[in-house]
Each structure stands twice: as C-alpha cells, then as structure tokens.
Scaffold this motif. Structure first.
Motif, mmCIF file in Angstrom:
data_model
loop_
_atom_site.group_PDB
_atom_site.id
_atom_site.type_symbol
_atom_site.label_atom_id
_atom_site.label_comp_id
_atom_site.label_asym_id
_atom_site.label_seq_id
_atom_site.Cartn_x
_atom_site.Cartn_y
_atom_site.Cartn_z
ATOM 1 N N MET A 242 0.865 -1.162 0.000
ATOM 2 C CA MET A 242 0.000 0.000 0.000
ATOM 3 C C MET A 242 0.909 1.221 0.000
ATOM 4 S SD MET A 242 -2.940 1.188 2.791
ATOM 5 C CE MET A 242 -2.934 -0.357 3.562
ATOM 6 N N GLY A 243 0.590 2.161 -0.871
ATOM 7 C CA GLY A 243 1.378 3.371 -0.938
ATOM 8 C C GLY A 243 1.129 4.264 0.262
ATOM 9 N N LEU A 244 2.131 5.050 0.577
ATOM 10 C CA LEU A 244 2.015 5.950 1.728
ATOM 11 C C LEU A 244 0.855 6.933 1.549
ATOM 12 C CD1 LEU A 244 3.105 6.888 4.426
ATOM 13 C CD2 LEU A 244 4.690 8.368 3.197
ATOM 14 N N GLY A 245 0.680 7.434 0.334
ATOM 15 C CA GLY A 245 -0.418 8.359 0.069
ATOM 16 C C GLY A 245 -1.774 7.732 0.329
ATOM 17 N N ASP A 246 -1.917 6.446 -0.068
ATOM 18 C CA ASP A 246 -3.172 5.734 0.177
ATOM 19 C C ASP A 246 -3.413 5.549 1.675
ATOM 20 O OD1 ASP A 246 -3.745 5.473 -2.525
ATOM 21 O OD2 ASP A 246 -2.758 3.523 -2.682
ATOM 22 N N LYS A 247 -2.347 5.197 2.393
ATOM 23 C CA LYS A 247 -2.482 5.003 3.840
ATOM 24 C C LYS A 247 -2.942 6.288 4.518
ATOM 25 C CE LYS A 247 0.961 1.391 4.524
ATOM 26 N NZ LYS A 247 2.223 1.016 5.177
ATOM 27 N N ILE A 248 -2.332 7.392 4.133
ATOM 28 C CA ILE A 248 -2.685 8.685 4.728
ATOM 29 C C ILE A 248 -4.121 9.063 4.389
ATOM 30 C CG2 ILE A 248 -2.191 11.167 4.667
ATOM 31 C CD1 ILE A 248 0.796 10.347 4.303
ATOM 32 N N SER A 249 -4.487 8.888 3.143
ATOM 33 C CA SER A 249 -5.838 9.229 2.692
ATOM 34 C C SER A 249 -6.894 8.391 3.411
ATOM 35 C CB SER A 249 -5.935 9.022 1.180
ATOM 36 O OG SER A 249 -7.248 9.226 0.734
ATOM 37 N N ASN A 250 -6.647 7.091 3.507
ATOM 38 C CA ASN A 250 -7.603 6.200 4.166
ATOM 39 C C ASN A 250 -7.720 6.518 5.658
ATOM 40 O OD1 ASN A 250 -8.013 4.920 1.724
ATOM 41 N ND2 ASN A 250 -6.610 3.249 2.177
ATOM 42 N N LYS A 251 -6.597 6.799 6.294
ATOM 43 C CA LYS A 251 -6.623 7.126 7.720
ATOM 44 C C LYS A 251 -7.348 8.459 7.947
ATOM 45 C CE LYS A 251 -5.681 6.025 11.899
ATOM 46 N NZ LYS A 251 -6.362 4.882 12.512
ATOM 47 N N ALA A 252 -7.101 9.414 7.055
ATOM 48 C CA ALA A 252 -7.784 10.709 7.177
ATOM 49 C C ALA A 252 -9.292 10.541 7.047
ATOM 50 C CB ALA A 252 -7.264 11.675 6.119
ATOM 51 N N GLN A 253 -9.719 9.681 6.117
ATOM 52 C CA GLN A 253 -11.153 9.435 5.946
ATOM 53 C C GLN A 253 -11.724 8.762 7.192
ATOM 54 O OE1 GLN A 253 -12.220 6.926 2.634
ATOM 55 N NE2 GLN A 253 -14.381 7.394 2.826
ATOM 56 N N GLU A 254 -10.970 7.841 7.773
ATOM 57 C CA GLU A 254 -11.439 7.156 8.971
ATOM 58 C C GLU A 254 -11.561 8.133 10.147
ATOM 59 O OE1 GLU A 254 -10.310 3.318 11.776
ATOM 60 O OE2 GLU A 254 -9.013 3.808 10.094
ATOM 61 N N VAL A 255 -10.557 8.985 10.323
ATOM 62 C CA VAL A 255 -10.580 9.969 11.414
ATOM 63 C C VAL A 255 -11.722 10.969 11.221
ATOM 64 C CG1 VAL A 255 -9.283 11.860 12.473
ATOM 65 C CG2 VAL A 255 -8.153 9.686 11.999
ATOM 66 N N ALA A 256 -11.929 11.401 9.977
ATOM 67 C CA ALA A 256 -13.031 12.328 9.693
ATOM 68 C C ALA A 256 -14.369 11.664 10.018
ATOM 69 C CB ALA A 256 -12.988 12.772 8.242
ATOM 70 N N GLY A 257 -14.486 10.386 9.702
ATOM 71 C CA GLY A 257 -15.710 9.647 10.028
ATOM 72 C C GLY A 257 -15.939 9.552 11.519
ATOM 73 N N GLN A 258 -14.855 9.333 12.269
ATOM 74 C CA GLN A 258 -14.979 9.278 13.725
ATOM 75 C C GLN A 258 -15.439 10.624 14.276
ATOM 76 O OE1 GLN A 258 -11.031 8.034 14.773
ATOM 77 N NE2 GLN A 258 -11.495 5.859 14.549
ATOM 78 N N ALA A 259 -14.895 11.697 13.722
ATOM 79 C CA ALA A 259 -15.281 13.034 14.175
ATOM 80 C C ALA A 259 -16.759 13.298 13.871
ATOM 81 C CB ALA A 259 -14.412 14.088 13.505
ATOM 82 N N LYS A 260 -17.198 12.924 12.678
ATOM 83 C CA LYS A 260 -18.610 13.112 12.317
ATOM 84 C C LYS A 260 -19.509 12.318 13.255
ATOM 85 C CE LYS A 260 -18.350 13.891 7.328
ATOM 86 N NZ LYS A 260 -18.720 13.306 6.018
ATOM 87 N N GLU A 261 -19.123 11.083 13.514
ATOM 88 C CA GLU A 261 -19.940 10.242 14.388
ATOM 89 C C GLU A 261 -20.041 10.854 15.790
ATOM 90 O OE1 GLU A 261 -20.250 5.668 16.069
ATOM 91 O OE2 GLU A 261 -18.446 6.270 14.993
ATOM 92 N N LYS A 262 -18.919 11.321 16.333
ATOM 93 C CA LYS A 262 -18.933 11.917 17.673
ATOM 94 C C LYS A 262 -19.732 13.214 17.703
ATOM 95 C CE LYS A 262 -14.718 9.769 19.248
ATOM 96 N NZ LYS A 262 -13.333 9.932 19.671
ATOM 97 N N LEU A 263 -19.607 14.008 16.652
ATOM 98 C CA LEU A 263 -20.385 15.242 16.581
ATOM 99 C C LEU A 263 -21.873 14.919 16.495
ATOM 100 C CD1 LEU A 263 -20.422 18.311 16.428
ATOM 101 C CD2 LEU A 263 -20.125 18.137 13.958
ATOM 102 N N GLY A 264 -22.209 13.909 15.722
ATOM 103 C CA GLY A 264 -23.601 13.467 15.633
ATOM 104 C C GLY A 264 -24.127 12.981 16.973
ATOM 105 N N ASP A 265 -23.283 12.252 17.708
ATOM 106 C CA ASP A 265 -23.663 11.801 19.058
ATOM 107 C C ASP A 265 -23.926 12.993 19.967
ATOM 108 O OD1 ASP A 265 -23.459 9.073 18.525
ATOM 109 O OD2 ASP A 265 -21.401 8.919 19.270
#
Length: 61
Positions: free
Chosen positions: A1-24
């Motif tokens: 897995m390329g470093l760019g892909d890892k960063i992008s996927n992790k950023a999407q996961e973190v953004a999702g966690q933030a959205k979920e917590k804000l929704g909560d």
C-alpha cells in the motif's frame, strides 16, 4: 500500500470518527450514520490495499 493511500484512508477514517462523535453530541442521527459509513469505507479500502500487498508479497517470493 502506498504511503499516500495510507494517509488518505486514515484521514477518511478519522473524519468519520469526528462526524460520528459530533452526531452523538448533537443528537444528529444523519451525521452519526454518515460518520459510520465513512469509517467503514476507509476500512474497506485499507483491507483491499492489504490484500494487494499480500498478493504482491506472494508473487515476489
């Protein structure tokens, strides 16, 4: 897995966690669901990249 892909996927996961917590915090079910969906999509991408890496490792040997 390329470093760019890892960063992008992790950023999407973190953004999702933030959205979920804000929704909560705001009782916004739509935002919670969107956050959960974003996290699942990021994890699916990460899993796909791991499969590609494993297949590459096998063919390299």
């Amino acid at each position: 897995m390329g470093l760019g892909d890892k960063i992008s996927n992790k950023a999407q996961e973190v953004a999702g966690q933030a959205k979920e917590k804000l929704g909560d915090a705001t009782d916004n079910e739509r935002l919670q669901a969107e956050g959960i969906k974003d996290q699942a999509a990021a994890r699916a991408k990460q899993a796909g990249e791991h499969v590609k890496d494993a297949a590459k490792d096998v063919t390299d040997k």
